[in-house]
Design a protein around this motif. Structure first.
Motif, mmCIF file in Angstrom:
data_model
loop_
_atom_site.group_PDB
_atom_site.id
_atom_site.type_symbol
_atom_site.label_atom_id
_atom_site.label_comp_id
_atom_site.label_asym_id
_atom_site.label_seq_id
_atom_site.Cartn_x
_atom_site.Cartn_y
_atom_site.Cartn_z
ATOM 1 N N ARG A 2 0.822 -1.213 0.000
ATOM 2 C CA ARG A 2 0.000 0.000 0.000
ATOM 3 C C ARG A 2 0.857 1.264 0.000
ATOM 4 O O ARG A 2 0.403 2.309 -0.468
ATOM 5 C CB ARG A 2 -0.910 0.008 1.228
ATOM 6 C CG ARG A 2 -1.984 -1.063 1.239
ATOM 7 C CD ARG A 2 -3.136 -0.692 0.366
ATOM 8 N NE ARG A 2 -4.167 -1.731 0.333
ATOM 9 C CZ ARG A 2 -5.184 -1.725 -0.516
ATOM 10 N NH1 ARG A 2 -5.299 -0.745 -1.390
ATOM 11 N NH2 ARG A 2 -6.077 -2.704 -0.502
ATOM 12 N N SER A 3 2.067 1.177 0.522
ATOM 13 C CA SER A 3 2.906 2.374 0.629
ATOM 14 C C SER A 3 3.454 2.809 -0.722
ATOM 15 O O SER A 3 3.955 3.925 -0.859
ATOM 16 C CB SER A 3 4.060 2.126 1.609
ATOM 17 O OG SER A 3 4.952 1.146 1.101
ATOM 18 N N TYR A 4 3.401 1.936 -1.723
ATOM 19 C CA TYR A 4 3.800 2.352 -3.071
ATOM 20 C C TYR A 4 2.775 1.860 -4.092
ATOM 21 O O TYR A 4 3.104 1.365 -5.163
ATOM 22 C CB TYR A 4 5.216 1.885 -3.414
ATOM 23 C CG TYR A 4 5.563 0.448 -3.133
ATOM 24 C CD1 TYR A 4 5.409 -0.527 -4.097
ATOM 25 C CD2 TYR A 4 6.082 0.066 -1.897
ATOM 26 C CE1 TYR A 4 5.749 -1.846 -3.859
ATOM 27 C CE2 TYR A 4 6.436 -1.251 -1.636
ATOM 28 C CZ TYR A 4 6.266 -2.203 -2.623
ATOM 29 O OH TYR A 4 6.596 -3.511 -2.371
ATOM 30 N N ALA A 5 1.506 2.071 -3.758
ATOM 31 C CA ALA A 5 0.410 1.588 -4.596
ATOM 32 C C ALA A 5 0.431 2.182 -6.001
ATOM 33 O O ALA A 5 -0.050 1.566 -6.952
ATOM 34 C CB ALA A 5 -0.929 1.877 -3.913
ATOM 35 N N ASP A 6 0.987 3.391 -6.155
ATOM 36 C CA ASP A 6 0.998 4.046 -7.461
ATOM 37 C C ASP A 6 2.222 3.696 -8.286
ATOM 38 O O ASP A 6 2.354 4.156 -9.423
ATOM 39 C CB ASP A 6 0.895 5.564 -7.286
ATOM 40 C CG ASP A 6 2.065 6.133 -6.480
ATOM 41 O OD1 ASP A 6 2.660 5.383 -5.691
ATOM 42 O OD2 ASP A 6 2.360 7.328 -6.645
ATOM 43 N N ARG B 94 0.625 -1.828 -12.110
ATOM 44 C CA ARG B 94 0.534 -0.898 -10.981
ATOM 45 C C ARG B 94 0.332 -1.699 -9.706
ATOM 46 O O ARG B 94 -0.439 -2.657 -9.669
ATOM 47 C CB ARG B 94 -0.631 0.067 -11.172
ATOM 48 C CG ARG B 94 -0.366 1.165 -12.187
ATOM 49 C CD ARG B 94 0.638 2.155 -11.657
ATOM 50 N NE ARG B 94 0.967 3.177 -12.639
ATOM 51 C CZ ARG B 94 0.944 4.457 -12.393
ATOM 52 N NH1 ARG B 94 0.620 4.901 -11.191
ATOM 53 N NH2 ARG B 94 1.269 5.319 -13.331
ATOM 54 N N CYS B 95 1.020 -1.304 -8.661
ATOM 55 C CA CYS B 95 0.963 -2.074 -7.421
ATOM 56 C C CYS B 95 -0.461 -2.139 -6.880
ATOM 57 O O CYS B 95 -0.870 -3.155 -6.321
ATOM 58 C CB CYS B 95 1.901 -1.443 -6.393
ATOM 59 S SG CYS B 95 2.347 -2.557 -5.074
ATOM 60 N N GLU C 68 -5.163 -5.738 -5.705
ATOM 61 C CA GLU C 68 -6.526 -6.192 -5.998
ATOM 62 C C GLU C 68 -6.529 -7.649 -6.437
ATOM 63 O O GLU C 68 -7.374 -8.439 -6.005
ATOM 64 C CB GLU C 68 -7.143 -5.322 -7.096
ATOM 65 C CG GLU C 68 -7.427 -3.887 -6.687
ATOM 66 C CD GLU C 68 -7.923 -3.059 -7.853
ATOM 67 O OE1 GLU C 68 -8.092 -3.625 -8.964
ATOM 68 O OE2 GLU C 68 -8.149 -1.846 -7.668
ATOM 69 N N GLN C 69 -5.593 -8.000 -7.304
ATOM 70 C CA GLN C 69 -5.550 -9.371 -7.808
ATOM 71 C C GLN C 69 -5.156 -10.364 -6.720
ATOM 72 O O GLN C 69 -5.695 -11.483 -6.658
ATOM 73 C CB GLN C 69 -4.587 -9.451 -8.995
ATOM 74 C CG GLN C 69 -5.076 -8.664 -10.203
ATOM 75 C CD GLN C 69 -4.202 -8.799 -11.426
ATOM 76 O OE1 GLN C 69 -4.518 -8.283 -12.491
ATOM 77 N NE2 GLN C 69 -3.078 -9.487 -11.295
#
Length: 346
Positions: free
Chosen positions: A47-51, A64-65, A70-71
């Motif tokens: 989550r800390s580098y989701a983008d 994209r992370c 999600e997957q």
């Protein structure tokens, strides 16, 4: 607090990549699975580098992370594990029959036959502003970047403290500038500049090398701050400036901690837990996977976390039933997926 009396074959603590894949693989191994995550959502450190874009997961094209999370969550839910969010596990109790109970900080009790610690680097906590009396303002206008409500900053004069060894991205500063009327960025080192800085922003001012020295307020809200120049060693160098502010935003990075789990009796390095080749710890029935695991060939990649998860689940299965196969059958030949493949038209 409630005592969750249902006993699971395996309970996984941590909802990052290792925990998510362990939830999937545990179902594949015909185990009843519970996954407990301290945060409010699954994904862990990802989550800390989701983008950001991830390239190094085998067989997965650049992704994209956020999409990868999600997957992985969708895959983890394949065999309908029980998922509990917002509970930080604190205590471990061992029963006379060899089963275990893990107890959350809020008193929830979870019974299990085996346990997998997929804790990552622990629960991230913001590095707080180390100024006397700062904590009293956290309910008002002292915010930490990871949890700040952007709406509170709109149209305000905001002081952003990003002192220390970290570097705040230009993207974050530009986003802040788009919200606030004025942004004063305070940095503890003169050589720290926004990474990938693309263009100057008129509403953003820089003070470096300065640190926040004092907060001025009535005990309820901060009304002004005093910043002080520091030298290369971090000592005060004499020059000071007082300015009125509406909001103070602190981005000193985060630090992660395992909390009371470190007192369970596990063998530990400076930041993770020792395990053998089966990812078993010194505590019977307790296994470890992902970044929380330390063993000689450890690979700190998402791919490594996935491999760890499968090994830990297989070890937990054999701990519960020494006659069980060493691993699950390949998904290409598993009857478990026959109907699912048909539903997918495969």
């Amino acid at each position: 607090m409630a005592d969750r009396m249902e006993r699971f074959d395996v309970t996984i603590i941590g909802g990052g990549p290792a925990g998510l894949y362990a939830a999937f693989y545990g179902g594949l191994r015909d185990m009843s699975v519970k996954l407990i995550e301290a945060g409010s959502e699954l994904g862990g450190r990802l989550r800390s580098y989701a983008d950001k874009t991830v390239w190094d997961v085998g067989g997965v094209p650049p992704i994209r992370c956020a999409r990868l999370i999600e997957q992985m969550i969708r895959q983890a839910r394949t065999f309908e594990p029980t998922i509990v969010l917002g509970q930080r596990i604190a205590e471990l109790e061992r029963r006379e029959d060899g089963t275990m109970t893990v107890v959350s900080a809020s008193g929830e009790r979870h019974h299990t036959r085996a346990l997998i610690l997929a804790l990552g680097h622990g629960v991230p906590q913001p590095r707080r502003l180390e100024i006397e009396g700062a904590q009293r303002y956290e309910a008002a206008n002292l915010h930490y970047a990871a949890t700040a409500d952007p709406g509170r900053l709109r149209g305000k004069t905001v002081l952003l403290s990003c002192c220390g060894s970290g570097n705040v991205s230009a993207v974050r500063i530009e986003e802040l500038a788009a919200l606030a009327a004025r942004v004063v960025v305070v940095r503890g080192r003169a050589d720290l500049q926004p990474s990938d800085r693309s263009r100057p922003t008129p509403s953003v001012e820089y003070r470096a090398p300065f640190v926040v020295e004092r907060l001025h307020g009535d005990g309820n809200r901060i009304e002004a701050v005093t910043i002080a120049r520091v030298d290369g060693e971090g000592d005060f160098a004499g020059e000071r400036e007082r300015m009125e502010v509406d909001e103070v935003l602190v981005d000193h990075g985060t630090r992660s901690e395992y909390g009371p789990i470190v007192r369970w009796g596990l063998e530990k390095t400076s930041w993770n837990f020792d395990a053998d080749e089966r990812l078993a710890t010194r505590l019977p029935g307790v296994f470890v996977a992902g970044d929380a695991a330390n063993y000689p060939s450890k690979l700190h990649l998402i791919a490594g976390a996935i491999s760890d998860a499968a090994i830990a689940v297989n070890s937990a299965k054999r701990y519960l039933d020494p006659t069980a196969p060493k691993s699950a059958p390949m998904s290409t030949s598993s009857a478990k997926f026959a109907d699912r493949n048909k539903a997918l038209g495969l």
